[in-house]
Design an enzyme around this catalytic site. Structure first.
Site, mmCIF file in Angstrom:
data_model
loop_
_atom_site.group_PDB
_atom_site.id
_atom_site.type_symbol
_atom_site.label_atom_id
_atom_site.label_comp_id
_atom_site.label_asym_id
_atom_site.label_seq_id
_atom_site.Cartn_x
_atom_site.Cartn_y
_atom_site.Cartn_z
ATOM 1 N N VAL A 8 0.865 -1.170 0.000
ATOM 2 C CA VAL A 8 0.000 0.000 0.000
ATOM 3 C C VAL A 8 0.905 1.225 0.000
ATOM 4 C CG1 VAL A 8 -2.000 -1.062 1.106
ATOM 5 C CG2 VAL A 8 -0.176 -0.116 2.520
ATOM 6 N N SER A 9 0.337 2.379 -0.343
ATOM 7 C CA SER A 9 1.175 3.560 -0.561
ATOM 8 C C SER A 9 1.549 4.282 0.724
ATOM 9 C CB SER A 9 0.466 4.538 -1.505
ATOM 10 O OG SER A 9 0.297 3.955 -2.779
#
Length: 320
Positions: A8-9
């Site tokens: 995930v970012s």
């Protein structure tokens, strides 16, 4: 052996959905590597550990292809390197499934290119949509980003103190605002006019940043530059807020030096504020020309190395 990868970012996002999908696909949780970092770079600890551990005959499994990377070039280079090492690859949830059982299949190669291109396009469009939404909100008088820590009354009082000749240190003491907050919100001083109708050029000489020799740290909250540490709890909160701000000192030859400063050793010259267009966070830069707000190339390179998006609007790693 099948090795999983999930990404995930930002640290605020959740990996559970991807990890559950990998486990249901038969991947041992002990072999699932994870990252909470932007896909705009391949320098991710989890990804690098996965690539270092994988051996010939292994298969890397991801939920969707864009978890590997968000640019076509990086994704294709990565899959090509895996193929050269004899490491397989497959995805789980993309509309086009990829299986490395026949890596030379032209349709499989086309699917990889298409999915990588879709991932890059989605990221580009997301940035454009966010920029458009901010523009529309600004035109309608709505503020974007996180709530401001400065009230209109505080800013008016700080402006009045500065116009009355108060120093930044005096303003921080009287308003309770940190020096970095004042730099971000106080309007620039108007150029001094010495005659009735002919404005005189302002002195553009930038004072040398004050960088006192480092002293042994008196505690965990001491300034890494000058060693100062607040004696009271009341002064500790703004002190920590000052130290949370990154200062970038630009040299005459374009070299860049990163530092942290407390209110006692922060530079007093011209400061260029670099802010994320979503949240307003960012470093403060000294050593730039006071007549321009153009971000120097060395600073842009530094931002890119820190996973900022610098192609159009500036976006910090939490929003890129």
């Amino acid at each position: 052996m099948e090795l999983g990868y999930a990404r995930v970012s930002t640290s605020k996002q959740d990996l559970t959905r991807q990890i559950d999908a990998l486990r249901k696909a038969g991947v041992d949780p002990a072999n699932i590597y994870v990252d909470k970092k932007s896909g705009a770079t391949t320098e991710r600890p989890g990804l690098q550990a996965l690539l270092g551990y994988a051996r010939k005959g292994d298969v890397i499994v991801v939920h969707t292809l864009d978890r590997l990377g968000r640019t076509v070039r990086d994704t294709l280079n990565l899959i090509h390197d895996l193929h050269q090492r004899g490491i397989g690859f497959r995805n789980l949830a993309d509309p086009i499934r990829i299986d490395s059982s026949n890596p030379d299949d032209p349709m499989g190669q086309l699917a990889v290119v298409l999915l990588a291109l879709f991932g890059q396009m989605e990221r580009t469009y997301a940035v454009e949509r966010a920029a458009h939404a901010r523009t529309v909100a600004t035109e309608k008088g709505r503020r974007t980003g996180r709530p401001s820590v400065v009230t209109a009354a505080q800013l008016a009082y700080a402006t009045q103190l500065r116009d009355g000749g108060a120093t930044i240190a005096e303003i921080t003491d009287k308003t309770g605002l940190t020096r970095s907050t004042l730099y971000r919100h106080l309007p620039s001083r108007p150029p001094e006019t010495l005659t009735a109708d002919i404005p005189q050029p302002a002195d553009t000489k930038t004072p040398t940043p004050v960088t006192a020799p480092s002293s042994p740290a008196a505690g965990p909250s001491s300034c890494p530059t000058c060693g100062y540490e607040p004696a009271t709890r009341r002064d500790l909160i703004p002190h920590r807020a000052d130290l949370a701000t990154i200062w970038l000192h630009l040299g005459d030859r374009g070299e860049l030096r990163e530092a942290r400063h407390c209110a006692h050793c922060q530079p007093h010259g011209h400061v260029l504020v670099v802010s994320c267009s979503r949240c307003g966070d960012g470093p403060l830069v000294t050593g730039t020309d006071s007549g321009t707000d153009e971000i120097p190339a060395a600073v842009r390179d530094w931002l890119a190395q820190q996973d900022w998006a610098v192609e159009s609007d500036l976006l910090c790693p939490n929003h890129s």
